[in-house]
Design a protein around this motif. Structure first.
Motif, PDB file in Angstrom:
ATOM      1  N   GLY A   1     -29.437 116.275  48.203  1.00 53.67           N
ATOM      2  CA  GLY A   1     -29.301 115.110  47.323  1.00 53.67           C
ATOM      3  C   GLY A   1     -29.007 115.529  45.902  1.00 53.67           C
ATOM      4  N   HIS A   2     -28.562 114.549  45.142  1.00 53.61           N
ATOM      5  CA  HIS A   2     -28.201 114.807  43.749  1.00 53.61           C
ATOM      6  C   HIS A   2     -29.452 115.140  42.932  1.00 53.61           C
ATOM      7  CE1 HIS A   2     -25.588 114.530  40.292  1.00 53.61           C
ATOM      8  NE2 HIS A   2     -26.515 113.816  39.675  1.00 53.61           N
ATOM      9  N   SER A   3     -30.545 114.393  43.196  1.00 54.38           N
ATOM     10  CA  SER A   3     -31.807 114.644  42.507  1.00 54.38           C
ATOM     11  C   SER A   3     -32.669 115.531  43.402  1.00 54.38           C
ATOM     12  CB  SER A   3     -32.506 113.313  42.222  1.00 54.38           C
ATOM     13  OG  SER A   3     -32.852 112.693  43.450  1.00 54.38           O
ATOM     14  N   ASP A   4     -33.980 115.339  43.376  1.00 53.44           N
ATOM     15  CA  ASP A   4     -34.843 116.125  44.267  1.00 53.44           C
ATOM     16  C   ASP A   4     -34.851 115.555  45.687  1.00 53.44           C
ATOM     17  OD1 ASP A   4     -36.403 113.857  44.112  1.00 53.44           O
ATOM     18  OD2 ASP A   4     -37.994 114.776  42.923  1.00 53.44           O
ATOM     19  N   ALA A   5     -34.054 114.505  45.920  1.00 50.70           N
ATOM     20  CA  ALA A   5     -33.858 113.929  47.255  1.00 50.70           C
ATOM     21  C   ALA A   5     -35.147 113.373  47.860  1.00 50.70           C
ATOM     22  CB  ALA A   5     -33.226 114.952  48.203  1.00 50.70           C
ATOM     23  N   ASP A   6     -36.039 112.861  46.993  1.00 54.79           N
ATOM     24  CA  ASP A   6     -37.305 112.279  47.479  1.00 54.79           C
ATOM     25  C   ASP A   6     -37.016 110.892  48.041  1.00 54.79           C
ATOM     26  OD1 ASP A   6     -39.793 111.107  47.866  1.00 54.79           O
ATOM     27  OD2 ASP A   6     -40.693 112.197  46.187  1.00 54.79           O
TER      28      ASP A   6
ATOM     29  N   GLY B   1     -35.046  95.921  43.166  1.00 55.04           N
ATOM     30  CA  GLY B   1     -34.616  94.761  43.952  1.00 55.04           C
ATOM     31  C   GLY B   1     -35.424  93.523  43.603  1.00 55.04           C
ATOM     32  N   ALA B   2     -36.735  93.695  43.441  1.00 59.84           N
ATOM     33  CA  ALA B   2     -37.588  92.552  43.092  1.00 59.84           C
ATOM     34  C   ALA B   2     -37.198  91.977  41.736  1.00 59.84           C
ATOM     35  CB  ALA B   2     -39.052  92.976  43.097  1.00 59.84           C
ATOM     36  N   LEU B   3     -36.679  92.836  40.873  1.00 59.09           N
ATOM     37  CA  LEU B   3     -36.271  92.394  39.532  1.00 59.09           C
ATOM     38  C   LEU B   3     -34.806  91.954  39.497  1.00 59.09           C
ATOM     39  CD1 LEU B   3     -37.897  95.322  37.510  1.00 59.09           C
ATOM     40  CD2 LEU B   3     -38.689  92.951  37.548  1.00 59.09           C
ATOM     41  N   ALA B   4     -34.136  91.997  40.656  1.00 59.05           N
ATOM     42  CA  ALA B   4     -32.690  91.734  40.704  1.00 59.05           C
ATOM     43  C   ALA B   4     -31.959  92.647  39.728  1.00 59.05           C
ATOM     44  CB  ALA B   4     -32.393  90.257  40.430  1.00 59.05           C
ATOM     45  N   GLU B   5     -32.329  93.915  39.755  1.00 64.20           N
ATOM     46  CA  GLU B   5     -31.791  94.905  38.812  1.00 64.20           C
ATOM     47  C   GLU B   5     -31.052  96.021  39.549  1.00 64.20           C
ATOM     48  OE1 GLU B   5     -31.282  95.836  35.770  1.00 64.20           O
ATOM     49  OE2 GLU B   5     -32.095  94.105  34.702  1.00 64.20           O
ATOM     50  N   GLY B   6     -30.400  95.681  40.656  1.00 60.53           N
ATOM     51  CA  GLY B   6     -29.588  96.678  41.341  1.00 60.53           C
ATOM     52  C   GLY B   6     -30.426  97.769  41.968  1.00 60.53           C
ATOM     53  N   ASP B   7     -29.978  99.027  41.818  1.00 58.86           N
ATOM     54  CA  ASP B   7     -30.685 100.138  42.452  1.00 58.86           C
ATOM     55  C   ASP B   7     -30.694 101.343  41.514  1.00 58.86           C
ATOM     56  OD1 ASP B   7     -28.093 101.052  42.521  1.00 58.86           O
ATOM     57  OD2 ASP B   7     -27.893 100.907  44.705  1.00 58.86           O
ATOM     58  N   ILE B   8     -31.199 102.453  42.008  1.00 58.49           N
ATOM     59  CA  ILE B   8     -31.310 103.661  41.171  1.00 58.49           C
ATOM     60  C   ILE B   8     -29.954 104.049  40.594  1.00 58.49           C
ATOM     61  CG2 ILE B   8     -31.812 106.140  41.200  1.00 58.49           C
ATOM     62  CD1 ILE B   8     -33.911 105.626  43.333  1.00 58.49           C
TER      63      ILE B   8
ATOM     64  N   PHE C   1     -29.426 105.223  36.911  1.00 58.74           N
ATOM     65  CA  PHE C   1     -29.298 106.687  36.782  1.00 58.74           C
ATOM     66  C   PHE C   1     -28.054 107.122  37.566  1.00 58.74           C
ATOM     67  CE2 PHE C   1     -33.770 105.556  36.449  1.00 58.74           C
ATOM     68  CZ  PHE C   1     -34.176 106.239  35.309  1.00 58.74           C
ATOM     69  N   PRO C   2     -26.843 106.891  37.010  1.00 54.96           N
ATOM     70  CA  PRO C   2     -25.614 107.133  37.779  1.00 54.96           C
ATOM     71  C   PRO C   2     -25.514 108.586  38.264  1.00 54.96           C
ATOM     72  CG  PRO C   2     -25.155 106.014  35.691  1.00 54.96           C
ATOM     73  CD  PRO C   2     -26.581 106.433  35.641  1.00 54.96           C
ATOM     74  N   PRO C   3     -25.199 108.793  39.542  1.00 51.19           N
ATOM     75  CA  PRO C   3     -25.058 110.157  40.075  1.00 51.19           C
ATOM     76  C   PRO C   3     -23.943 110.921  39.372  1.00 51.19           C
ATOM     77  CG  PRO C   3     -24.953 108.510  41.843  1.00 51.19           C
ATOM     78  CD  PRO C   3     -24.959 107.770  40.561  1.00 51.19           C
ATOM     79  N   SER C   4     -23.010 110.166  38.730  1.00 49.80           N
ATOM     80  CA  SER C   4     -21.909 110.833  38.026  1.00 49.80           C
ATOM     81  C   SER C   4     -22.389 111.478  36.723  1.00 49.80           C
ATOM     82  CB  SER C   4     -20.816 109.803  37.711  1.00 49.80           C
ATOM     83  OG  SER C   4     -21.385 108.710  37.009  1.00 49.80           O
ATOM     84  N   ASP C   5     -23.595 111.109  36.293  1.00 51.05           N
ATOM     85  CA  ASP C   5     -24.116 111.656  35.039  1.00 51.05           C
ATOM     86  C   ASP C   5     -24.871 112.947  35.336  1.00 51.05           C
ATOM     87  OD1 ASP C   5     -25.493 112.237  32.716  1.00 51.05           O
ATOM     88  OD2 ASP C   5     -25.914 110.125  32.252  1.00 51.05           O
ATOM     89  N   PRO C   6     -24.361 114.084  34.828  1.00 54.61           N
ATOM     90  CA  PRO C   6     -24.957 115.386  35.194  1.00 54.61           C
ATOM     91  C   PRO C   6     -26.410 115.539  34.755  1.00 54.61           C
ATOM     92  CG  PRO C   6     -23.275 115.647  33.469  1.00 54.61           C
ATOM     93  CD  PRO C   6     -23.193 114.233  33.944  1.00 54.61           C
TER      94      PRO C   6
END
Ligand code: MG
Length: 374
Positions: A250-255, A267-274, A278-283
């Motif tokens: 995974g891009h992060s620690d894959a937890d 999701g409960a906040l209607a705020e999309g997802d990780i 925290f875009p995976p495109s951002d190193p």
């Protein structure tokens, strides 16, 4: 300290208008006193009523002790105090029936202050300028420094306040005045703007708006995540490092468990997802510890006035075995989110050797989170 509540509701309420005394008028579909009684649910209550209102009081279905009041507020309070004399009750909260919105937090502040004072009462600092007026004109100003607006409940030890009432000549504005006349010290605790006393007709609309704002706002979210196995000697699951013959890619620690839970909160906040936050495109998030994501999600919830009601995470894998680590995972997720462990559940299942998890190609996780507006 055994504490009882005396709700004073024997007045006839001349300023409100209408046939029915204000404490018996309807507020959000119930008599005002039904709301006041609900504010003290679970506590021992003496309800001091006008003798003419006994039918109305019985119709409330309350288990409060009904006591007939007297001609004045003082007399009504004394009737309530006498009803508690000789019982195990050591402390008493004296409250106006027409203040239906008192909060549990305020009641607790009074109890705490009463530990070290003869009495304690809520008040608000006066912030508006104060004038005297006559004939429609301002005739002077009053220095507001050190002035407070007094509220109820007012809390006292039972025996001293009863003695204070018995020796008072009458006509006091409230029980703090009676207590002070007897030399008792009364601590000021923070009152609440919402603890309003229904006095004028417009107060009912304000009280209904406050009640509406307190209605339950509960939000539910779910999250799902998958990470594939790769070469390695451990996996991170719900914040716990678990030794295993493989790692997770995974891009992060894959937890995968923490990702599913984080997505459930977003999701409960209607705020999309990780990925939105925290875009995976951002190193800068490469190899990031997933607690950063979870802490962000719960922080976003709190910034909007929500608290975690509970959450439930299910890990799907044949191996590693989750059972020996489940309590540590529960504790770690609770720590990261700053909530009681009792609000966090971590469990696991296999998929009976079916599918990609059954073939041990990766781990899947599902999570549900409930947020409650506080
Ligand atoms: Mg993920």
């Amino acid at each position: 300290m055994q504490t009882a509540v005396i709700i004073v509701a024997a007045g006839r309420g001349s300023r409100m208008g209408g046939e029915v005394p204000k404490q018996w008028q309807m507020l959000a579909g119930k008599p005002v006193l039904a709301h006041t009684l609900a504010a003290f649910a679970g506590m021992r209550v003496v309800l001091v009523i006008h003798p003419d209102d006994r039918e109305r009081a019985l119709a409330l279905g309350t288990d409060a002790l009904l006591v007939d009041g007297g001609a004045t507020r003082d007399a009504s309070v004394q009737a309530g105090l006498r009803a508690l004399e000789g019982t195990q009750v050591e402390a008493v909260l004296i409250h106006d029936g027409a203040r239906p919105l008192v909060s549990r937090a305020l009641i607790e502040r009074l109890g705490a202050a009463l530990q070290s004072h003869d009495g304690a009462a809520p008040a608000l600092v006066v912030s508006d300028a104060l004038w005297r007026g006559a004939g429609g004109l301002v005739s002077g100003t009053v220095d507001r420094a050190g002035l407070f607006r007094a509220q109820t409940p007012q809390a006292f030890r039972l025996a001293p306040i009863l003695a204070a009432h018995r020796s008072h000549p009458g006509g006091a504005a409230d029980d703090v005045e009676v207590a002070r006349a007897a030399g008792l010290d009364v601590a000021i605790v923070d009152g609440e703007e919402t603890n309003l006393k229904l006095t004028y007709p417009g107060d009912f609309a304000r009280a209904e708006a406050i009640l509406k704002g307190r209605e339950m706002d509960v939000r539910l979210g779910n999250g799902y995540d998958v990470h594939a196995f790769c070469e390695g000697d451990h996996v991170w699951l719900c914040g716990v490092k678990v030794p295993h013959g493989k790692g997770l890619l995974g891009h992060s620690d894959a937890d995968v468990g923490m990702h599913a839970l984080t997505d459930a909160i977003y999701g409960a906040l209607a705020e999309g997802d990780i990925g939105r936050h925290f875009p995976p495109s951002d190193p800068q998030w490469k190899g990031a510890a997933s607690h950063i994501f979870l802490a962000h999600a719960i922080g976003l919830a709190r910034s909007r006035g929500y608290e975690l009601g509970n959450c439930d995470v299910t890990l799907v894998c044949e191996r590693p075995k989750i059972g020996p680590h489940a309590l540590a995972m529960q504790a770690e997720l609770a720590r990261i989110m700053g909530v009681d462990e009792g609000r966090v559940s971590v469990k696991a299942t296999t998929s009976e050797r079916l599918g990609f998890t059954g073939r041990e190609e990766g781990i899947a996780a599902l999570a549900t989170a409930v947020l409650v507006k506080t």
